[in-house]
Design an enzyme around this catalytic site. Structure first.
Site, mmCIF file in Angstrom:
data_model
loop_
_atom_site.group_PDB
_atom_site.id
_atom_site.type_symbol
_atom_site.label_atom_id
_atom_site.label_comp_id
_atom_site.label_asym_id
_atom_site.label_seq_id
_atom_site.Cartn_x
_atom_site.Cartn_y
_atom_site.Cartn_z
ATOM 1 N N LYS A 166 0.915 -1.106 0.024
ATOM 2 C CA LYS A 166 -0.034 0.185 0.021
ATOM 3 C C LYS A 166 0.873 1.276 0.157
ATOM 4 O O LYS A 166 0.709 2.361 -0.751
ATOM 5 C CB LYS A 166 -1.006 0.036 1.230
ATOM 6 C CG LYS A 166 -1.792 -1.289 1.367
ATOM 7 C CD LYS A 166 -2.943 -0.808 2.422
ATOM 8 C CE LYS A 166 -2.413 -0.651 3.803
ATOM 9 N NZ LYS A 166 -1.794 -2.129 4.297
ATOM 10 N N ARG A 217 -9.187 0.799 9.177
ATOM 11 C CA ARG A 217 -8.911 -0.501 9.354
ATOM 12 C C ARG A 217 -9.951 -1.350 10.180
ATOM 13 O O ARG A 217 -9.645 -2.422 10.498
ATOM 14 C CB ARG A 217 -7.694 -0.280 10.121
ATOM 15 C CG ARG A 217 -6.412 -0.735 9.431
ATOM 16 C CD ARG A 217 -5.186 -0.454 10.151
ATOM 17 N NE ARG A 217 -3.831 -1.267 10.032
ATOM 18 C CZ ARG A 217 -3.092 -0.477 9.503
ATOM 19 N NH1 ARG A 217 -3.066 0.624 8.848
ATOM 20 N NH2 ARG A 217 -1.832 -1.166 9.111
ATOM 21 N N ARG A 258 11.357 -6.263 4.697
ATOM 22 C CA ARG A 258 11.215 -4.920 4.329
ATOM 23 C C ARG A 258 12.200 -3.861 5.040
ATOM 24 O O ARG A 258 12.277 -4.213 6.190
ATOM 25 C CB ARG A 258 9.833 -4.558 4.728
ATOM 26 C CG ARG A 258 9.286 -3.320 4.393
ATOM 27 C CD ARG A 258 7.831 -3.354 4.442
ATOM 28 N NE ARG A 258 6.951 -3.100 5.620
ATOM 29 C CZ ARG A 258 5.931 -2.875 5.696
ATOM 30 N NH1 ARG A 258 5.126 -2.690 4.867
ATOM 31 N NH2 ARG A 258 5.460 -2.670 6.973
ATOM 32 N N ARG A 290 -0.015 -9.123 13.413
ATOM 33 C CA ARG A 290 -0.630 -8.233 12.301
ATOM 34 C C ARG A 290 -1.801 -8.841 11.567
ATOM 35 O O ARG A 290 -2.891 -8.260 11.211
ATOM 36 C CB ARG A 290 0.289 -7.285 11.955
ATOM 37 C CG ARG A 290 1.034 -6.233 12.768
ATOM 38 C CD ARG A 290 2.378 -5.589 12.219
ATOM 39 N NE ARG A 290 1.976 -4.596 11.107
ATOM 40 C CZ ARG A 290 3.128 -4.531 10.224
ATOM 41 N NH1 ARG A 290 4.142 -5.130 10.456
ATOM 42 N NH2 ARG A 290 2.784 -3.678 9.281
ATOM 43 N N ARG A 301 11.396 -2.021 10.612
ATOM 44 C CA ARG A 301 10.460 -1.684 11.712
ATOM 45 C C ARG A 301 10.515 -2.670 12.808
ATOM 46 O O ARG A 301 10.369 -3.728 12.514
ATOM 47 C CB ARG A 301 9.003 -1.476 10.901
ATOM 48 C CG ARG A 301 9.102 -0.014 10.351
ATOM 49 C CD ARG A 301 7.636 0.128 9.398
ATOM 50 N NE ARG A 301 6.651 -0.507 9.955
ATOM 51 C CZ ARG A 301 5.458 -0.661 9.515
ATOM 52 N NH1 ARG A 301 5.283 0.154 8.074
ATOM 53 N NH2 ARG A 301 4.356 -0.978 9.835
HETATM 54 P P1 AMP Z 1 1.091 0.902 8.924
HETATM 55 O O1 AMP Z 1 2.434 1.430 8.516
HETATM 56 O O2 AMP Z 1 -0.093 1.314 8.007
HETATM 57 O O3 AMP Z 1 1.367 -0.921 8.603
HETATM 58 O O4 AMP Z 1 0.666 0.777 10.398
HETATM 59 C C1 AMP Z 1 1.556 0.488 11.408
HETATM 60 C C2 AMP Z 1 0.816 0.351 12.741
HETATM 61 O O5 AMP Z 1 0.190 1.429 13.000
HETATM 62 C C3 AMP Z 1 -0.375 -0.641 12.576
HETATM 63 O O6 AMP Z 1 -0.191 -2.187 12.886
HETATM 64 C C4 AMP Z 1 -1.411 0.062 13.779
HETATM 65 O O7 AMP Z 1 -0.846 -0.438 15.029
HETATM 66 C C5 AMP Z 1 -0.901 1.333 13.623
HETATM 67 N N1 AMP Z 1 -2.260 1.869 12.660
HETATM 68 C C6 AMP Z 1 -1.944 2.447 11.666
HETATM 69 N N2 AMP Z 1 -3.276 2.790 10.866
HETATM 70 C C7 AMP Z 1 -4.036 2.610 11.542
HETATM 71 C C8 AMP Z 1 -5.637 2.604 11.787
HETATM 72 N N3 AMP Z 1 -6.210 3.007 10.704
HETATM 73 N N4 AMP Z 1 -6.236 2.128 12.801
HETATM 74 C C9 AMP Z 1 -5.727 1.681 13.972
HETATM 75 N N5 AMP Z 1 -4.031 1.295 14.191
HETATM 76 C C10 AMP Z 1 -3.364 1.716 12.881
#
Ligand code: AMP
Length: 216
Positions: free
Chosen positions: A13, A88, A127, A171, A160
């Protein structure tokens, strides 16, 4: 235009969002990036979010919806907004509908990047992300020219904490339980378009571009 990129962790994404937002002049809003930035700066939001992120869990809906509401106050890019990693949960999607209705806006399309789970684990564990500009790489599929150095800004690349294997599994579980129901939610609203995320980066980008060109 208001677009949503939906898909499991590791579907690509972030990579696609970078390219799409540039091509179509959209403001790229990544909730994950916003949270990571707040952590880096030691902001209260970051301190609160970190405990959830490190466990591979979702940050509470109320916190996230607040962030999005604030971003949507801005004018966005010339072409509009691209939401990456939000919503999400179904509750977040409902809140978004309410916020947009209040503003007289609506979602144009929800693009699901579909990839099977085995492939996702492989992708996530390799990654790497730039500490300075947030650009994404992969040690095997998208390596930088110089090991551990960002091609774009020369920053240091790192893994990360939430890309470790235990957290990745959590996740995935959270995605299946809490985020996947959004596929049906947006299908019911006739907004869902599915893209095969198993292709290379350019292939996925071409498919998304075709979808968006047909929308315009
Ligand atoms: P990402 O970079 O999109 O994979 O997000 C990393 C982490 O941030 C996720 O595993 C969640 O813990 C948190 N996070 C990001 N976006 C959301 C969301 N829309 N709702 C809840 N937690 C989020």
């Amino acid at each position: 235009m208001l677009l949503i990129l939906l898909g499991p962790p590791g579907a690509g994404k972030g990579t696609q969002a970078e390219q799409i937002s540039e091509k179509y002049n959209l403001l790229h809003v990544s909730t994950g990036e916003i949270l990571r930035e707040s952590i880096k700066k030691g902001m209260p939001l970051g301190i609160k979010a970190r405990e959830y992120i490190d466990r591979g869990e979702l940050v509470p809906d109320k916190v996230i919806v607040g962030i999005i509401e604030e971003r949507l106050e801005s004018d966005g890019g010339a072409g509009g907004f691209l939401l990456d990693g939000f919503p999400r949960t179904v509750a977040q999607a409902r809140s978004l509908d309410v916020v947009l209705e209040r503003k007289g806006k609506s979602i144009d399309s929800v693009i699901l990047i579909d990839v099977d789970e085995e492939e996702l684990v492989l992708r996530l564990s390799g990654r790497r992300v730039c500490r300075d500009c947030g650009d994404g790489y992969h040690i095997k599929f998208l390596p930088p020219q110089v090991r551990n150095v960002c091609d774009r800004c020369g920053g240091e690349l790192y893994q990360r904490d939430d890309d470790s294997i235990e957290v990745v599994k959590q996740r995935m579980h959270v995605y299946r339980e809490q985020t996947e129901p959004l596929v049906a939610y947006y299908k019911n609203n006739n907004l869902l378009a599915k893209v095969d995320g198993a292709q290379d980066v350019e292939g996925v980008f071409r498919q998304i571009s075709r979808l968006l060109d047909n929308l315009a």
